[in-house]
Design an enzyme around this catalytic site. Structure first.
Site, PDB file in Angstrom:
ATOM      1  N   HIS A  24       0.850  -1.205   0.000  1.00 24.97           N
ATOM      2  CA  HIS A  24       0.000   0.000   0.000  1.00 24.97           C
ATOM      3  C   HIS A  24       0.879   1.246   0.000  1.00 24.97           C
ATOM      4  O   HIS A  24       0.672   2.172  -0.815  1.00 24.97           O
ATOM      5  CB  HIS A  24      -0.913  -0.014   1.232  1.00 24.97           C
ATOM      6  CG  HIS A  24      -1.697   1.251   1.422  1.00 24.97           C
ATOM      7  ND1 HIS A  24      -3.015   1.368   1.049  1.00 24.97           N
ATOM      8  CD2 HIS A  24      -1.348   2.465   1.936  1.00 24.97           C
ATOM      9  CE1 HIS A  24      -3.452   2.584   1.328  1.00 24.97           C
ATOM     10  NE2 HIS A  24      -2.447   3.271   1.878  1.00 24.97           N
ATOM     11  N   GLU A  25       1.841   1.293   0.905  1.00 20.56           N
ATOM     12  CA  GLU A  25       2.718   2.460   0.982  1.00 20.56           C
ATOM     13  C   GLU A  25       3.600   2.567  -0.256  1.00 20.56           C
ATOM     14  O   GLU A  25       3.950   3.672  -0.675  1.00 20.56           O
ATOM     15  CB  GLU A  25       3.571   2.400   2.251  1.00 20.56           C
ATOM     16  CG  GLU A  25       2.769   2.420   3.545  1.00 20.56           C
ATOM     17  CD  GLU A  25       1.803   3.581   3.633  1.00 20.56           C
ATOM     18  OE1 GLU A  25       2.111   4.662   3.065  1.00 20.56           O
ATOM     19  OE2 GLU A  25       0.745   3.434   4.273  1.00 20.56           O
ATOM     20  N   HIS A  28       2.016   4.560  -2.851  1.00 23.67           N
ATOM     21  CA  HIS A  28       2.206   6.011  -2.718  1.00 23.67           C
ATOM     22  C   HIS A  28       3.625   6.408  -3.112  1.00 23.67           C
ATOM     23  O   HIS A  28       3.845   7.429  -3.760  1.00 23.67           O
ATOM     24  CB  HIS A  28       1.972   6.452  -1.268  1.00 23.67           C
ATOM     25  CG  HIS A  28       0.562   6.298  -0.793  1.00 23.67           C
ATOM     26  ND1 HIS A  28      -0.510   6.807  -1.472  1.00 23.67           N
ATOM     27  CD2 HIS A  28       0.059   5.702   0.321  1.00 23.67           C
ATOM     28  CE1 HIS A  28      -1.625   6.541  -0.795  1.00 23.67           C
ATOM     29  NE2 HIS A  28      -1.305   5.855   0.287  1.00 23.67           N
TER      30      HIS A  28
END
Length: 445
Positions: A24-25, A28
């Site tokens: 998920h990170e 980003h």
């Protein structure tokens, strides 16, 4: 051994969740770096740093509390605009404005003028959306991949046309489980010579590939003689059966029995043969995966929308004597417990394949939850930043249409009081779920 298996289940789901958070990170991090934003930290977890290392300008590391993660980009808030000396803003002494000013001053202190073009606020609206949606979209991709493995590689639970049991006689639909066959009519399947283990190939001329085909053909053939072709020990057998007309429950699309206003089962007179199919994991076509993903999204969105009511129910069950809703929210302790139960289960018919399928399904559900929950348009969630970027885009579009100067980026630091309130609510929700998972847990077996 069961204790070791229970711990193994906890470890497996913890690793799976940890990888999901890390990816998920990464969703980003990659677009942020691609667009030139200076990313100073990529961390998994919160609290004190356990271990970290530096690659270029970014510090990568693990934190002590594995309940999430984050990346730190410079310039999340716009700096103060230049003002004439001695100018005093009307709200400069307000508590909310003070929070915003302090946040912007801290942000500005983390980089110099040479990096002003590498801030998050300097990005265009489309690029801000790509950066902030990158994390949730990564969870959606993980959920889709896991559902594909589950559906196409392992299989989904289905009732197959292989006969599991044959009724001895015809009993009323509402008969007790231990009702006797004394004096009752012999079931049509028993009379026709159908036996457990038979693979049903054709009924009344119709090809059979699923158990729904069996149900449809039998229900339409009540009161008349039909041909039934089965395969037994590699040999095809042509049998003849006469399904009787009998009152049987009406089932909804989700497989549940329909009831009337009094709560009684709704029945209809249809053909009855007296056989049951064999449950098994059946591999699906990849074309069914989009429908599965869509259904999972809708189901998860309904849970998120009704979360306040569901949390109230959790609190009532945790502090009272009520039962937990098995489809309600669970915390990290509850998820770990369920994973341990799955791996350590010694239930009939719950073999290794079913355990692997259950764990994959659990991780797919968790990633879908992360996707949907992070789209909620509230800070500090990703959806809050997405909403800010969309507002910025609308403001700039209206300014261009009216021939006015660019209003600049939206100052999200003004939302800090709401952000802090939402963060406190999330902490409270986490504590409540952990407490409920300890004192009144959801169990599988």
């Amino acid at each position: 051994m069961s204790v070791l298996l229970f711990v193994l289940g906890i470890v497996l789901v913890a690793l799976g969740l940890g990888v999901s958070i890390a990816l998920h990170e990464l969703g980003h991090l990659l677009p942020a770096k691609r667009f030139g934003v200076k990313v100073t930290q990529y961390m998994i977890g919160f609290g004190p740093t356990v271990r970290s290392w530096r690659r270029g300008e970014t510090e990568y590391g693990l934190k002590a509390i594995p309940l999430g993660g984050y990346i730190r980009m410079i310039g999340m808030y716009p700096p103060h605009k230049g003002e004439p000396e001695g100018t005093v803003r009307e709200d400069s002494t307000g508590m909310f404005q003070q929070l915003a000013d302090e946040a912007k001053e801290y942000e500005s202190s983390q980089y110099g003028p040479e990096d002003a073009h590498r801030t998050f606020v300097a990005l265009s609206v489309p690029r801000k959306l790509v950066v902030m949606l990158g994390g949730p979209v990564m969870n959606l991709l993980i959920a889709t991949m896991l559902m594909t493995v589950l559906a196409c590689g392992i299989g989904m639970p289905e009732v197959t046309p292989r006969v599991q049991s044959v009724s001895q006689c015809v009993l009323p639909a509402d008969a007790a489980a231990d009702a006797s066959c004394a004096g009752e009519q012999e079931a049509p399947a028993m009379a026709a010579g159908i036996r457990p283990g038979d693979e049903i190939l054709r009924i009344d001329g119709a090809e059979i590939s699923t158990w729904d085909d069996v149900t449809t053909a039998v229900r339409a053939a009540g009161g008349r003689e039909i041909d039934v072709i089965v395969e037994r020990d590699g040999e095809r057998l042509d049998l003849t059966a006469t399904p009787i007309l009998d009152d049987r429950p009406v089932y909804a699309a989700d497989g549940s029995a329909e009831t009337d206003e009094n709560g009684d089962d709704v029945t209809e007179e249809v053909g009855f043969l007296g056989v049951s199919g064999t449950p098994a994991l059946v591999r699906q076509s990849p074309l069914k995966v989009p429908g599965m993903v869509g259904s999972a999204f809708v189901g998860t969105a309904k849970v998120v929308v009704t979360l306040p009511v569901r949390l109230y129910d959790v609190a009532v069950a945790a502090f009272g004597s009520g039962e937990r809703d098995p489809n309600g929210p669970v915390g990290v302790v509850g998820v770990s417990r369920l994973a341990g139960e799955i791996v350590a289960a010694d239930e009939p018919g719950f073999a290794l394949q079913q355990k692997v399928a259950s764990l994959i399904s659990m991780l797919a559900s968790l990633n879908m939850a992360l996707f949907v929950f992070n789209l909620v348009p509230l800070l500090p969630l990703d959806g809050g930043h997405v909403l800010g970027a969309l507002i910025e885009g609308v403001r700039r579009a209206f300014a261009r249409l009216r021939g006015r100067p660019d209003p600049g980026p939206v100052d999200m630091s003004r939302m800090l009081p709401l952000t802090n309130a939402v963060a406190l609510l999330f902490i409270g929700m986490t504590v409540l779920l952990i407490y409920a998972d300890v004192v009144n847990p959801i169990t599988l077996f």
